[in-house]
Design an enzyme around this catalytic site. Structure first.
Site, PDB file in Angstrom:
ATOM      1  N   THR A 189     -21.663 -31.563 -82.851  1.00 36.19           N
ATOM      2  CA  THR A 189     -21.482 -32.219 -81.552  1.00 36.19           C
ATOM      3  C   THR A 189     -22.513 -31.765 -80.532  1.00 36.19           C
ATOM      4  O   THR A 189     -23.138 -30.705 -80.714  1.00 36.19           O
ATOM      5  CB  THR A 189     -20.062 -31.888 -81.013  1.00 36.19           C
ATOM      6  N   THR A 225     -19.292 -36.558 -80.562  1.00 41.69           N
ATOM      7  CA  THR A 225     -19.281 -35.787 -81.803  1.00 41.69           C
ATOM      8  C   THR A 225     -19.404 -36.669 -83.038  1.00 41.69           C
ATOM      9  O   THR A 225     -19.225 -37.875 -82.978  1.00 41.69           O
ATOM     10  CB  THR A 225     -17.981 -34.945 -81.886  1.00 41.69           C
TER      11      THR A 225
HETATM   12  N1  GLU Z   1     -16.287 -30.555 -77.420  1.00 43.87           N
HETATM   13  C1  GLU Z   1     -15.332 -31.076 -78.347  1.00 43.87           C
HETATM   14  C2  GLU Z   1     -14.770 -29.990 -79.212  1.00 43.87           C
HETATM   15  O1  GLU Z   1     -15.435 -29.050 -79.515  1.00 43.87           O
HETATM   16  C3  GLU Z   1     -15.943 -32.079 -79.219  1.00 43.87           C
HETATM   17  C4  GLU Z   1     -16.343 -33.245 -78.451  1.00 43.87           C
HETATM   18  C5  GLU Z   1     -15.795 -34.467 -78.953  1.00 43.87           C
HETATM   19  O2  GLU Z   1     -15.445 -34.629 -80.093  1.00 43.87           O
HETATM   20  O3  GLU Z   1     -15.735 -35.369 -78.201  1.00 43.87           O
HETATM   21  O4  GLU Z   1     -13.663 -30.068 -79.605  1.00 43.87           O
END
Ligand code: GLU
Length: 614
Positions: A434, A416
């Site tokens: 992200t 992200t």
């Molecule tokens: N999928 C994560 C979220 O939506 C973000 C991924 C990340 O920051 O590593 O919180």
């Protein structure tokens, strides 16, 4: 890679060593140590006329240019985000999603766009169960590199919605710098090289990905130029025909095909489960305008992202709990102890109650109420760490009694990117975007130059009817992204956010506590070593944090374990980017001095620039 990490680690330690627990004072400028060979690397910038901050020199330069030419915060944010899709393609891009928070200086309103990816309409509840074994797919490698974990992308629709609502540029103009950069190429730095190396095995499983990112059979070396003409062409198509060039027609068909029939090489041993996305799912995608979350903390209004992200409620609840304590930098160990305890409580409630509100009954109002936080506070002993995991609070007005809830393992990955912008009118944007884990699903849509996300791994893998984050068709998986805007007397005061999976929440919270309770400046608050308590038995902490606070926190009974995960060799928590505006309208833009190779902060008119600012 090892050398780079050691150097990065010791630079962070050097910054950390300047902090004393007694007064907790950092020098006014943390050392900028960007390893990129592009742009003008600079972690802190002070001045007027507009400010930007991101992890990347190219993106920050593009954002500053947009502001300098008279564009507003939204124009700059979209141009920066698209640039990050070129230079930080493993963290963000049009194959992913995110959350856009906007402060309007004229009205004082904070509004948000939920551009989270959605599950396909045909995704069954047991999509993450291997039909061959009847058991859940392993998280790695099966789910991480798969079609089944790809969500319908929301990023491009977010940009168009933001420009429609608040922008002054067309999508065509906003995407021009990124398309040019994709064609011309950018200089590979250690971070990009290291991230490619970390993903090389799975990238090699897809000819479309290896052609782009392993073209010589190896990760592009530091100092070489990485071009992406396919992405430039895709962006140009979108510039010419608008978002329908992505959400309908050939590109949508190709995304659906990539998900349903992952384009893997004949000789790979990776399993790569197939997904369910159709072109209709892509055509049906819509962003959501959501009311921002809001809590008042020490006289400031703190706005964040409502569910489907858990960011706003979890940061907000933690702050409400902390509101009941006097915190200071003079007793940093106590401040950190209470920060860790508040965060553990809020994470217990996040796990039990937060999911996509279109599918689950999410008690957003209660989670953000001071009354609920006050009652949760009864679980905190100011002198001793509680036994974790803590149970969620009951919602009936007595958060001190606990609700039945089973802790689920945290499988969120770390990737992200976040950008912050304030323009000369005082409008502000906090935008976190992200493609889920570094490198997303690992699959570049053939011929189109962008990676697809693996965001659906943020759902709980095994279906449980009581879990607000269970898999359901059309649903948004729960996120931790926490783009945050703080206002004082209705004017923007601070903008901040970070990557880092579920550590995003604690990173943003710790920065706010560092800034507003411990007396640090924003650059200091961002540079300071981090620890993350997400309702687990031990506290995950950067090695520098352990060195600094192990002894001071020992009497409280916290167990500190070094951060890091199985996907990357780095032990960093988060990679924040923020901006603060003082009462006179002067801006301090702050990026990471060390983490992720260091970020870049820029202002339109630097404070020390005597000549006419241009
Ligand atoms: N999928 C994560 C979220 O939506 C973000 C991924 C990340 O920051 O590593 O919180």
């Amino acid at each position: 890679m090892t050398i780079a990490l050691i150097r990065r680690g010791s630079a962070l330690l050097a910054t950390a060593a300047l902090i004393t627990t007694a007064a907790f004072v950092l020098p006014s400028s943390a050392t900028p140590t960007k390893d990129s060979q592009t742009g003008s690397p600079q972690a802190t910038a002070r001045g007027t006329g507009g400010a930007v901050s991101s992890v990347d020199a190219n993106a920050s330069r593009v954002g500053r240019e947009v502001l300098r030419k008279g564009g507003n915060a939204t124009d700059a944010a979209v141009a920066m985000a698209s640039t990050l899709g070129v230079t930080e393609p493993y963290s963000a891009g049009i194959g992913g999603g995110g959350y856009f928070v906007h402060y309007d200086a004229k009205t004082g309103n904070v509004e948000t766009i939920d551009g989270r990816e959605t599950a396909p309409a045909a995704m069954p509840n047991d999509a993450f169960i291997d039909p061959n074994t009847g058991k859940p797919f392993k998280f790695t490698p099966e789910l991480v590199t798969s079609g089944v974990s790809v969500g319908v992308p929301g990023t491009l629709a977010t940009w168009q919605e933001a420009l429609n609502k608040w922008g002054s540029l067309s999508l065509d103009k906003a995407l021009k710098p990124s398309s040019e950069l994709a064609r011309k190429g950018f200089v590979v730095d250690k971070t990009f090289n290291g991230q490619t190396a970390d993903n090389a095995k799975r990238f090699a499983a897809f000819p479309s990905t290896s052609k782009l990112y392993l073209s010589s059979g190896q990760p592009a070396v530091v100092g070489s130029v990485q071009r992406n003409p396919d992405l430039a062409n895709t962006l140009d198509l979108i510039r010419k025909h608008g978002t329908k060039a992505f959400y309908r027609g050939a590109i949508a068909d190709e995304i659906a095909k990539t998900v349903q029939e992952p384009p893997k090489s004949a000789d790979t041993t990776l399993p790569v489960p197939k997904g369910f996305m159709t072109a209709k799912d892509i055509a049906d995608y819509a962003v959501k305008d959501q009311a921002a979350t809001k809590v008042n903390y020490r006289g400031l209004d703190v706005y964040g992202m409502a569910p489907s992200s858990s960011g706003g409620t979890t940061v907000g609840e933690s702050l409400n709990i902390l509101e009941n304590y006097r915190l200071s930098g003079a007793d940093m160990a106590r401040t950190l102890h209470l920060y860790l305890e508040a965060s553990a409580l809020a994470f217990a409630d996040r796990g039990a109650y937060v999911g996509d509100p279109a599918y689950a009954d999410v008690p957003t109002k209660t989670l953000l109420s001071q009354k609920f936080a006050d009652s949760r506070g009864c679980k905190i002993d100011p002198t001793k760490a509680s036994t974790k995991p803590l149970a969620a609070g009951a919602l009936d007005g007595d958060g001190c009694s606990t609700a039945a809830h089973e802790e689920k393992p945290d499988t969120e990955n770390v990737s992200t990117t976040h950008l912050s912008v304030v323009d000369k009118w005082g409008n502000a944007v906090a935008y976190t975007l992200t493609i889920e884990q570094t490198g997303g699903s690992g699959m570049v849509v053939p011929g189109r130059g962008f990676l697809l996300n693996n965001e659906l791994t943020d759902f709980t893998a095994v279906y449980d009817a009581k879990d607000p984050n269970r898999i359901q068709p059309g649903k948004r998986p729960r996120s931790s992204m926490s783009p945050t805007i703080v206002t004082k007397d209705g004017k923007v005061k601070l903008v901040v956010g970070s990557p880092g999976g579920s550590t995003i929440i604690t990173t943003v919270l710790q920065i706010l506590v560092n800034r507003f309770d411990a007396g640090m400046s924003l650059p200091q608050a961002i540079a300071a070593p981090r620890a993350s308590q997400r309702n687990t038995v031990s506290v995950s902490a950067e090695p520098e944090f352990i060195t600094m606070f192990k002894d001071a926190l020992a009497p409280y009974g916290h167990t500190l374990v070094p951060s890091g995960d199985q996907f990357t060799s780095a032990a960093e928590i988060g990679a924040a980017a923020g901006i603060e505006v003082d009462a006179q309208g002067r801006m301090t833009a702050a990026a990471e001095p060390v983490r992720r190779g260091g970020g870049t902060a820029e202002v339109v008119c630097p404070i020390d620039q005597k000549r006419n600012c241009r």
